[in-house]
Motif scaffolding. Sequence first.
Motif, PDB file in Angstrom:
ATOM      1  N   HIS A 141      10.862  42.079  35.491  1.00 25.22           N
ATOM      2  CA  HIS A 141      11.598  41.442  34.398  1.00 25.22           C
ATOM      3  C   HIS A 141      10.628  41.222  33.232  1.00 25.22           C
ATOM      4  O   HIS A 141       9.663  41.969  33.091  1.00 25.22           O
ATOM      5  N   LEU A 142      10.856  40.225  32.407  1.00 23.91           N
ATOM      6  CA  LEU A 142      10.182  40.108  31.111  1.00 23.91           C
ATOM      7  C   LEU A 142       8.981  39.181  31.095  1.00 23.91           C
ATOM      8  O   LEU A 142       8.323  39.041  30.058  1.00 23.91           O
ATOM      9  N   TYR A 194      10.795  33.855  31.864  1.00 29.33           N
ATOM     10  CA  TYR A 194      12.017  34.656  31.914  1.00 29.33           C
ATOM     11  C   TYR A 194      12.202  35.109  33.365  1.00 29.33           C
ATOM     12  O   TYR A 194      11.748  36.165  33.772  1.00 29.33           O
ATOM     13  N   GLU A 234      12.578  47.346  32.438  1.00 31.29           N
ATOM     14  CA  GLU A 234      12.779  46.629  31.179  1.00 31.29           C
ATOM     15  C   GLU A 234      11.970  47.230  30.037  1.00 31.29           C
ATOM     16  O   GLU A 234      12.213  46.919  28.873  1.00 31.29           O
ATOM     17  N   HIS A 244      18.581  38.295  29.306  1.00 30.81           N
ATOM     18  CA  HIS A 244      17.225  38.387  28.734  1.00 30.81           C
ATOM     19  C   HIS A 244      16.793  37.075  28.077  1.00 30.81           C
ATOM     20  O   HIS A 244      16.105  37.075  27.057  1.00 30.81           O
TER      21      HIS A 244
END
Length: 550
Positions: free
Chosen positions: A326-327, A340, A380, A499
């Motif tokens: 993920h971010l 995140y 991502e 997001h």
Amino acid sequence: MNHLPQLLRKTPLAILLITWFVSCQSVNTDQALTVQLDNLEKHIQVLSSDEYMGRMPFTEGETKTLAYLSEQFTALGLTPGNAGSFEQGVPLKSVTTQANPQMEVRTGQVSHVFEGLKDYVLWTQRVGESLNVDDAELVFAGFGIVAPEYGWDDYQNLDVEGKIVLVLVNDPGFGSDDPAFFKGNTMTYYGRWTYKYEEAARQGALGCLVIHNTIPAGYGFNVVQNSWNTTKLYLDAKDGSEPNLSVEGWVSYPMATKLFELAGYNDRELLAKARSREFSPIPLGLRARTDMEVAVAYNTSNNLIATIPGATRPDEYIVYTAHWDHLGIGKPDERGDSIYNGALDNASGTAALLEIARSFAESSEKPDRTVVFLAVTAEEQGLLGSAHYAQNPVFPLEKTVANINMDGINPYGRMRDMELVGMGQSELEDLAAEELEKEGRYVAPESNPSAGFYFRSDHFNFAKKGVPALYMGTGIDHVEKGKVFGKELADNYVAQYYHKSSDEYDPDRWNLEGAVEDVGIYYRVGRRLAFSDHWPAWKDGSEFKAQRKK
């Protein structure tokens, strides 16, 4: 919404065990499968916890994630998929671009200066300390598409060496309402902005600028502006096998209109011409000048691969995918939360991967074909982990029967439907429809086909190589509240959680009963293929059918 927590209140775990009976004519093994809610919940809680720091590649979050997944694969007795290891290294390069805040465009003695961020966004994949654009010629190349199956070639009789092409977003079918013209309002791969850059590179262009338009793009120019002077990850093709443009980017529609005006053209007239098969690229008589400072760093992330070897046809493969990344850690929100967590995107899909692996592993008979569980990195950042696997497959793609991808699993409770992304692509969707029908459920077409979601998750890299790929989303026909309410839930997720640091697991907001049912569909589709000799085909009209034939 004030009623959301109450509706999605979690049912006690002790009574949540959903059992399905596998009723497939090609399967005469295990009559029962249990997908357990508490397993899904446990994996989501762990992977989306603050301890995992948002699972960003090259961070401690990656180290923790890989360790957890490897531990789970080992506990299930799965076989390491890559020469005795679960890991497949994914070499990446990190490119940071600082673009000049101005671009001068001139024609003869007339020039105009455009402003970076406001009018355009530029970046590059090229490695070097600086990149200069010095009087590069601009050419309007319509939609920038070469599609022989549609009799379409926007680059016909055009030499683009040293030139920058301006191309339209989406494809010519958008707005036509004619499903035989490309696919009408359903975006084809030719409409994706990533395709535009790939084709321009294949043609030998210096650069490609996509003309933004909110309706056919599906998002505002503010989304594009998020890429201004940022760091991007790319696959590190050290052998130079992948052609890259020197200049990639977008221009706003007002800037494009001004460029056409400088060239002596009317923008509406050019757009109308671009929709015709008789269109020929138009040199604009314009030359652009700007530059970029470029910094690059190299590192390696990892995909994880585990298998259950087939008993009778071990050299044929069913590949399940989910992206583990993920971010990471970013800008704090109004609560001061900077992690995140990516609970839905995609701790939930990774949890489903583990639970399906457990279901296969605990089956009383092993599948005929080898089942592969592939947790990929850097989705991502541009589907990079799956792209690396597709370019460097551990198992031959010509022997890969199908890919089933999971990116976000239903957190809203039971739904009557599942959304089929990319309807009309392959026979896999027919298998999914049959399995849903057995449960009294149904397949629904995607609600926004013009957005091109089929090209925006990891299955796409398999499809590009010709492997039939299935990607489904959460439905909206809520068992208790109906479609209007289900649509509200989906819209609320995009507005409040997608997001954002708010994408966390919350037992008062999440209800995984529907997730258990949806994971069962993914399992049973794969199981039917794993216990059969059937090879699902691409359907007529799919842009990937020809690649499978190759």
